[in-house]
Design a protein around this motif. Sequence first.
Motif, PDB file in Angstrom:
ATOM      1  N   PRO A  29      38.331  41.719  41.259  1.00 18.97           N
ATOM      2  CA  PRO A  29      37.333  41.158  40.337  1.00 18.97           C
ATOM      3  C   PRO A  29      36.843  39.798  40.833  1.00 18.97           C
ATOM      4  N   THR A  30      35.521  39.610  40.837  1.00 20.94           N
ATOM      5  CA  THR A  30      34.953  38.319  41.266  1.00 20.94           C
ATOM      6  C   THR A  30      33.738  37.991  40.393  1.00 20.94           C
ATOM      7  N   MET A  31      33.320  36.735  40.505  1.00 21.55           N
ATOM      8  CA  MET A  31      32.053  36.336  39.883  1.00 21.55           C
ATOM      9  C   MET A  31      30.970  36.166  40.945  1.00 21.55           C
ATOM     10  N   HIS A  35      33.256  34.029  49.206  1.00 17.15           N
ATOM     11  CA  HIS A  35      33.679  33.242  50.362  1.00 17.15           C
ATOM     12  C   HIS A  35      34.976  33.848  50.914  1.00 17.15           C
ATOM     13  N   GLY A  37      37.976  33.170  50.569  1.00 18.46           N
ATOM     14  CA  GLY A  37      39.052  33.385  49.586  1.00 18.46           C
ATOM     15  C   GLY A  37      38.927  34.770  48.960  1.00 18.46           C
ATOM     16  N   HIS A  38      37.713  35.108  48.542  1.00 20.91           N
ATOM     17  CA  HIS A  38      37.492  36.443  47.968  1.00 20.91           C
ATOM     18  C   HIS A  38      37.765  37.542  49.002  1.00 20.91           C
ATOM     19  N   LEU A  41      41.217  38.573  49.372  1.00 17.29           N
ATOM     20  CA  LEU A  41      41.668  39.474  48.298  1.00 17.29           C
ATOM     21  C   LEU A  41      41.311  40.927  48.640  1.00 17.29           C
ATOM     22  N   PHE A 149      44.358  39.231  42.695  1.00 16.13           N
ATOM     23  CA  PHE A 149      43.930  37.977  42.068  1.00 16.13           C
ATOM     24  C   PHE A 149      44.469  36.821  42.899  1.00 16.13           C
ATOM     25  N   GLY A 150      43.698  35.727  42.977  1.00 14.63           N
ATOM     26  CA  GLY A 150      44.098  34.589  43.797  1.00 14.63           C
ATOM     27  C   GLY A 150      45.059  33.659  43.070  1.00 14.63           C
ATOM     28  N   ASP A 153      43.791  30.346  41.031  1.00 15.14           N
ATOM     29  CA  ASP A 153      43.688  30.294  39.566  1.00 15.14           C
ATOM     30  C   ASP A 153      45.059  30.652  39.000  1.00 15.14           C
ATOM     31  N   ASP A 177      47.370  34.425  48.410  1.00 14.26           N
ATOM     32  CA  ASP A 177      47.531  32.997  48.705  1.00 14.26           C
ATOM     33  C   ASP A 177      46.186  32.273  48.681  1.00 14.26           C
ATOM     34  N   ILE A 178      46.267  30.962  48.470  1.00 17.38           N
ATOM     35  CA  ILE A 178      45.049  30.142  48.396  1.00 17.38           C
ATOM     36  C   ILE A 178      44.468  29.950  49.795  1.00 17.38           C
ATOM     37  N   VAL A 179      43.182  30.217  49.941  1.00 12.48           N
ATOM     38  CA  VAL A 179      42.486  29.979  51.213  1.00 12.48           C
ATOM     39  C   VAL A 179      41.799  28.614  51.124  1.00 12.48           C
ATOM     40  N   LEU A 187      38.856  26.787  48.869  1.00  5.49           N
ATOM     41  CA  LEU A 187      37.520  27.376  48.788  1.00  5.49           C
ATOM     42  C   LEU A 187      37.203  27.717  47.341  1.00  5.49           C
TER      43      LEU A 187
END
Length: 281
Positions: A29-31, A35, A37-38, A41, A149-150, A153, A177-179, A187
């Motif tokens: 799921p994204t908005m 980038h 980070g997405h 996922l 999910f990242g 958040d 993990d956080i990119v 990001l």
Amino acid sequence: MIETVTGLPALRARVSAWKREGLRVGLVPTMGNLHAGHFSLVKLAREHADRVVASVFVNPTQFGPNEDFDRYPRTPEADAAGLEAAGCDLVWLPSVEQMYPFGADNAVRMRVPGITDVLDGAHRPGHFDGVVTVVSRLFNQVLPDVAAFGRKDYQQLAVIRYFVRDLAFPVELLPADIVREADGLALSSRNQYLSAEERVVAPTIHRTLLAMRESAQAGTPRAGVEAQARAMLEGAGFVVDYAVVRDRQLAEPEDSRGDRVALIAARLGATRLIDNLEFTL
Ligand code: AMP
């Protein structure tokens, strides 16, 4: 070119064809305004599923009245190209009417208790209600076996874990993990709101998280760690919503040792940034 579907019947037809073949389906799921980070996922979901659906939906119910819903960056063509390159199979691009057939104001709302009372839940009233309201819909629409999910958040992930368990959704969650940029800035689609001057200052958030870990591990009491962090951020020009050390369930830690997470939400001009760092004492 990657397939983009905008209607629920077409989405259901594609997913049920995959399921008839016995394929495992992953959801990201994204908005949108995607980038690296997405895309990480998508790659993670790919490792646990045979087909990956990415949803792109700027969800009105998770934005407060004075937040950036209208100006949130929308870049559907670039998103589709990036998703294809990342190995995604299908883009689910619902309209607000598809997502909320009775209108966003008349939607059945979900609410997770407890964990949504603190941090971003306290600073953004109703935000997590909107998140679970849309994620539960996405799960019912896509019927994924796994969903990524990242960890960026952090609280959102905790809220989603809670509702998946409480409502027995048959979805395995994949935390990613956080990119970060080379200078440590996590990001985020919101980074592009930053002016050139603000962009130089923004990595102070990550530097502050590292300093919080170092100071906590050196034995500084939590109140001291948090006060130092706030001073560091304010000195750099941020307005701080919170800069705290919590246990991994986001409660105030009672023991002197254990798993911790440092979390920051801070505003630079009109841009609100969040980040976190997990560590152990
Ligand atoms: P968003 O489009 O901002 O709603 O984010 C969609 C998903 O991407 C969420 O699960 C985020 O946690 C995740 N995400 C956003 N930025 C990052 C990042 N820098 N690293 C890892 N995951 C991220």
